[in-house]
Design a protein around this motif. Structure first.
Motif, PDB file in Angstrom:
ATOM      1  N   TRP A  31       0.870  -1.175   0.000  1.00 17.99           N
ATOM      2  CA  TRP A  31       0.000   0.000   0.000  1.00 17.99           C
ATOM      3  C   TRP A  31       0.905   1.222   0.000  1.00 17.99           C
ATOM      4  O   TRP A  31       1.711   1.407   0.898  1.00 17.99           O
ATOM      5  N   ALA A  32       0.790   2.051  -1.022  1.00 20.91           N
ATOM      6  CA  ALA A  32       1.710   3.181  -1.151  1.00 20.91           C
ATOM      7  C   ALA A  32       1.052   4.320  -1.904  1.00 20.91           C
ATOM      8  O   ALA A  32      -0.080   4.194  -2.403  1.00 20.91           O
ATOM      9  N   ASP A  33       1.773   5.423  -1.960  1.00 22.14           N
ATOM     10  CA  ASP A  33       1.355   6.553  -2.771  1.00 22.14           C
ATOM     11  C   ASP A  33       1.646   6.236  -4.230  1.00 22.14           C
ATOM     12  O   ASP A  33       2.603   5.524  -4.544  1.00 22.14           O
ATOM     13  N   GLU A  34       0.828   6.759  -5.135  1.00 23.65           N
ATOM     14  CA  GLU A  34       1.012   6.448  -6.548  1.00 23.65           C
ATOM     15  C   GLU A  34       2.314   7.000  -7.124  1.00 23.65           C
ATOM     16  O   GLU A  34       2.721   6.630  -8.219  1.00 23.65           O
ATOM     17  N   GLN A  35       2.996   7.877  -6.358  1.00 24.53           N
ATOM     18  CA  GLN A  35       4.278   8.420  -6.801  1.00 24.53           C
ATOM     19  C   GLN A  35       5.462   7.615  -6.280  1.00 24.53           C
ATOM     20  O   GLN A  35       6.604   8.087  -6.318  1.00 24.53           O
ATOM     21  N   ILE A  36       5.205   6.392  -5.811  1.00 21.69           N
ATOM     22  CA  ILE A  36       6.289   5.578  -5.265  1.00 21.69           C
ATOM     23  C   ILE A  36       7.376   5.327  -6.303  1.00 21.69           C
ATOM     24  O   ILE A  36       8.565   5.233  -5.973  1.00 21.69           O
ATOM     25  N   GLU A  37       6.983   5.252  -7.582  1.00 23.19           N
ATOM     26  CA  GLU A  37       7.977   5.045  -8.643  1.00 23.19           C
ATOM     27  C   GLU A  37       8.948   6.218  -8.712  1.00 23.19           C
ATOM     28  O   GLU A  37      10.154   6.029  -8.908  1.00 23.19           O
ATOM     29  N   SER A  38       8.426   7.448  -8.545  1.00 20.31           N
ATOM     30  CA  SER A  38       9.290   8.631  -8.547  1.00 20.31           C
ATOM     31  C   SER A  38      10.250   8.600  -7.365  1.00 20.31           C
ATOM     32  O   SER A  38      11.431   8.960  -7.498  1.00 20.31           O
ATOM     33  N   ALA A  39       9.741   8.166  -6.199  1.00 19.81           N
ATOM     34  CA  ALA A  39      10.597   8.092  -5.015  1.00 19.81           C
ATOM     35  C   ALA A  39      11.726   7.095  -5.224  1.00 19.81           C
ATOM     36  O   ALA A  39      12.898   7.368  -4.917  1.00 19.81           O
ATOM     37  N   LEU A  40      11.392   5.917  -5.762  1.00 22.48           N
ATOM     38  CA  LEU A  40      12.422   4.913  -6.012  1.00 22.48           C
ATOM     39  C   LEU A  40      13.411   5.389  -7.073  1.00 22.48           C
ATOM     40  O   LEU A  40      14.623   5.147  -6.962  1.00 22.48           O
ATOM     41  N   ALA A  41      12.901   6.074  -8.097  1.00 22.87           N
ATOM     42  CA  ALA A  41      13.789   6.594  -9.135  1.00 22.87           C
ATOM     43  C   ALA A  41      14.794   7.580  -8.551  1.00 22.87           C
ATOM     44  O   ALA A  41      15.973   7.596  -8.938  1.00 22.87           O
ATOM     45  N   GLU A  42      14.349   8.410  -7.605  1.00 22.06           N
ATOM     46  CA  GLU A  42      15.256   9.365  -6.975  1.00 22.06           C
ATOM     47  C   GLU A  42      16.326   8.640  -6.165  1.00 22.06           C
ATOM     48  O   GLU A  42      17.501   9.036  -6.176  1.00 22.06           O
ATOM     49  N   LEU A  43      15.926   7.582  -5.455  1.00 26.65           N
ATOM     50  CA  LEU A  43      16.914   6.834  -4.667  1.00 26.65           C
ATOM     51  C   LEU A  43      17.926   6.137  -5.571  1.00 26.65           C
ATOM     52  O   LEU A  43      19.133   6.113  -5.272  1.00 26.65           O
ATOM     53  N   VAL A  44      17.448   5.567  -6.663  1.00 28.60           N
ATOM     54  CA  VAL A  44      18.360   4.902  -7.596  1.00 28.60           C
ATOM     55  C   VAL A  44      19.291   5.923  -8.243  1.00 28.60           C
ATOM     56  O   VAL A  44      20.509   5.695  -8.365  1.00 28.60           O
ATOM     57  N   GLU A  45      18.733   7.056  -8.669  1.00 22.72           N
ATOM     58  CA  GLU A  45      19.557   8.106  -9.269  1.00 22.72           C
ATOM     59  C   GLU A  45      20.604   8.602  -8.290  1.00 22.72           C
ATOM     60  O   GLU A  45      21.768   8.819  -8.655  1.00 22.72           O
ATOM     61  N   ASN A  46      20.204   8.776  -7.043  1.00 22.98           N
ATOM     62  CA  ASN A  46      21.144   9.230  -6.014  1.00 22.98           C
ATOM     63  C   ASN A  46      22.260   8.207  -5.815  1.00 22.98           C
ATOM     64  O   ASN A  46      23.439   8.565  -5.668  1.00 22.98           O
ATOM     65  N   ALA A  47      21.898   6.914  -5.823  1.00 18.56           N
ATOM     66  CA  ALA A  47      22.904   5.872  -5.635  1.00 18.56           C
ATOM     67  C   ALA A  47      23.877   5.820  -6.804  1.00 18.56           C
ATOM     68  O   ALA A  47      25.081   5.627  -6.621  1.00 18.56           O
ATOM     69  N   VAL A  48      23.358   6.006  -8.018  1.00 19.21           N
ATOM     70  CA  VAL A  48      24.215   5.947  -9.209  1.00 19.21           C
ATOM     71  C   VAL A  48      25.133   7.160  -9.290  1.00 19.21           C
ATOM     72  O   VAL A  48      26.331   7.039  -9.562  1.00 19.21           O
ATOM     73  N   GLU A  49      24.565   8.345  -9.038  1.00 20.48           N
ATOM     74  CA  GLU A  49      25.346   9.573  -9.195  1.00 20.48           C
ATOM     75  C   GLU A  49      26.365   9.764  -8.081  1.00 20.48           C
ATOM     76  O   GLU A  49      27.473  10.240  -8.317  1.00 20.48           O
ATOM     77  N   HIS A  50      25.993   9.401  -6.854  1.00 18.01           N
ATOM     78  CA  HIS A  50      26.865   9.688  -5.715  1.00 18.01           C
ATOM     79  C   HIS A  50      27.402   8.421  -5.066  1.00 18.01           C
ATOM     80  O   HIS A  50      28.093   8.501  -4.040  1.00 18.01           O
ATOM     81  N   GLY A  51      27.070   7.275  -5.623  1.00 12.76           N
ATOM     82  CA  GLY A  51      27.521   6.024  -5.035  1.00 12.76           C
ATOM     83  C   GLY A  51      28.783   5.503  -5.664  1.00 12.76           C
ATOM     84  O   GLY A  51      29.641   6.245  -6.137  1.00 12.76           O
ATOM     85  N   GLY A  52      28.861   4.209  -5.714  1.00 20.95           N
ATOM     86  CA  GLY A  52      30.064   3.590  -6.251  1.00 20.95           C
ATOM     87  C   GLY A  52      29.796   2.904  -7.576  1.00 20.95           C
ATOM     88  O   GLY A  52      29.018   3.382  -8.392  1.00 20.95           O
ATOM     89  N   GLU A  53      30.430   1.769  -7.751  1.00 19.91           N
ATOM     90  CA  GLU A  53      30.327   1.067  -9.028  1.00 19.91           C
ATOM     91  C   GLU A  53      29.173   0.085  -9.063  1.00 19.91           C
ATOM     92  O   GLU A  53      28.746  -0.332 -10.134  1.00 19.91           O
ATOM     93  N   ARG A  54      28.656  -0.312  -7.900  1.00 21.67           N
ATOM     94  CA  ARG A  54      27.586  -1.304  -7.863  1.00 21.67           C
ATOM     95  C   ARG A  54      26.372  -0.746  -7.128  1.00 21.67           C
ATOM     96  O   ARG A  54      26.497  -0.092  -6.089  1.00 21.67           O
TER      97      ARG A  54
END
Length: 352
Positions: free
Chosen positions: A234-257
């Motif tokens: 059960w979630a907000d319909e914008q959950i995809e946007s939230a996950l996309a932001e977390l993934v983008e943050n991990a890719v841009e500021h994270g490491g290689e994996r």
């Protein structure tokens, strides 16, 4: 604290029947009721002191409590003077006065709390309206200015012969695009805040994750996804946007994996986005999670984590940070939902 002091002061007349032997059961029962109400006032005062009411609203509640004491206190004194009984107060008189004043104080505290809540609701409504207007104006101006800057930077880049100046024009365009994205992300946050009173929707975690990772550059990081196909929340319909932001943050500021997993335990689904990079700075974690207030020195580096938190909280979910060995993990936790097929199957079985 005034409410707690009121309860303590009114304890004595309500305890009077217990201190004098030979009192009837009715009197002891009324005394017990008065003592319970007084103790309730003491507890209520402590709870209100630790509540989120502002100082003016706390004073408002205390004022209602004082009004209840003064009005009935004057009435009781007037009756006592009328009966010429002020000089010789009996246990029954003390109990009656203590009971009436305690119940009156409690009733007026309840009235005061509702009054303070009404005032606070009006204040929040006004602030919400101001915020909505400011948000619309800000987003409109940011988007328009970003569009102008991108157009002008493209024009400069096409007409400049100096490579260094062309690079400057491209930098201006890149930052203009970021400003435009900022307006879009702000709208996602505002929409999430507006939907906090709306019903949650059933979301398939696997589909949401697949949508979130659609735009990830495979050359930027090694991405792995381990999410069951039949996992629903059960979630907000914008959950995809939230996950996309977390993934983008991990890719841009994270490491290689970067890896995305989802676990189901005790009716709660936890979606974890992990990367092997340096992790989210502690001061930014503190601001996003609310442990520290936003200042000029501690304000975070972007809106991505704020969007994830806003979308999660709009659906009564939570956002959390942790470090798992060499992995930095940002997770979203939501209530598990039954798959639609299971609901349809149960309905068909019940009909049969």
């Amino acid at each position: 604290m005034a409410i707690s002091l009121t309860g303590i002061a009114l304890l004595l007349p309500n305890l009077a029947p217990f201190l004098e032997p030979g009192q009837p059961a009715v009197g002891l029962g009324l005394a017990g009721l008065g003592v319970a109400v007084c103790l309730g006032l003491v507890v209520a005062g402590a709870l209100l002191y630790r509540s989120g009411f502002s100082t003016p609203n706390a004073v408002r509640i205390a004022g209602w409590n004082f009004l209840g004491l003064v009005v009935l206190g004057v009435v009781l004194l007037t009756h006592g003077a009328y009966r010429d009984a002020l000089g010789a107060v009996t246990t029954a008189d003390a109990l009656a006065a203590g009971n009436v004043l305690a119940i009156s104080a409690a009733a007026h505290v309840i009235i005061g709390v509702h009054d303070a809540q009404r005032v606070r609701a009006q204040q929040l409504a006004r602030e919400r309206e101001k915020f909505a207007v400011l948000s619309r104006v800000l987003r409109h101006n940011l988007r328009n200015d970003a569009t102008v800057l991108m157009g002008q930077s493209d024009r400069l880049a096409s007409q400049l012969d100096d490579p260094s100046l062309t690079e400057v024009a491209e930098t201006v365009r890149r930052h203009s695009e970021e400003v435009g994205d900022l307006a879009t992300k702000t709208r996602v946050m505002v929409d999430a805040l507006d939907r906090r009173s709306a019903s949650n929707v059933r979301v398939n975690v696997g589909d949401a994750v697949d949508t979130a990772v659609t735009g990830v550059d495979p050359d930027a990081a090694s991405l792995s996804v381990d999410v069951a196909d039949d996992l629903w929340i059960w979630a907000d319909e914008q959950i995809e946007s939230a996950l996309a932001e977390l993934v983008e943050n991990a890719v841009e500021h994270g490491g290689e994996r970067v890896r995305i997993t989802a676990t189901d335990a005790d009716g709660t689904v936890e979606i974890r986005v992990a990367d092997d990079g340096p992790g989210v700075p502690e001061d930014e974690r503190a601001v996003v999670t609310g442990r520290e207030e936003i200042t000029q020195l501690t304000h975070g580096s972007g809106l991505g984590l704020w969007i994830a938190r806003s979308v999660a909280e709009a659906a009564n979910g939570t956002l959390a940070f942790e470090t798992d060995e060499e992995w930095t993990v940002v997770s979203l936790a939501h209530e598990r939902a039954a798959p639609p097929a299971a609901i349809a199957g149960d309905a068909a079985t019940a009909t049969a």
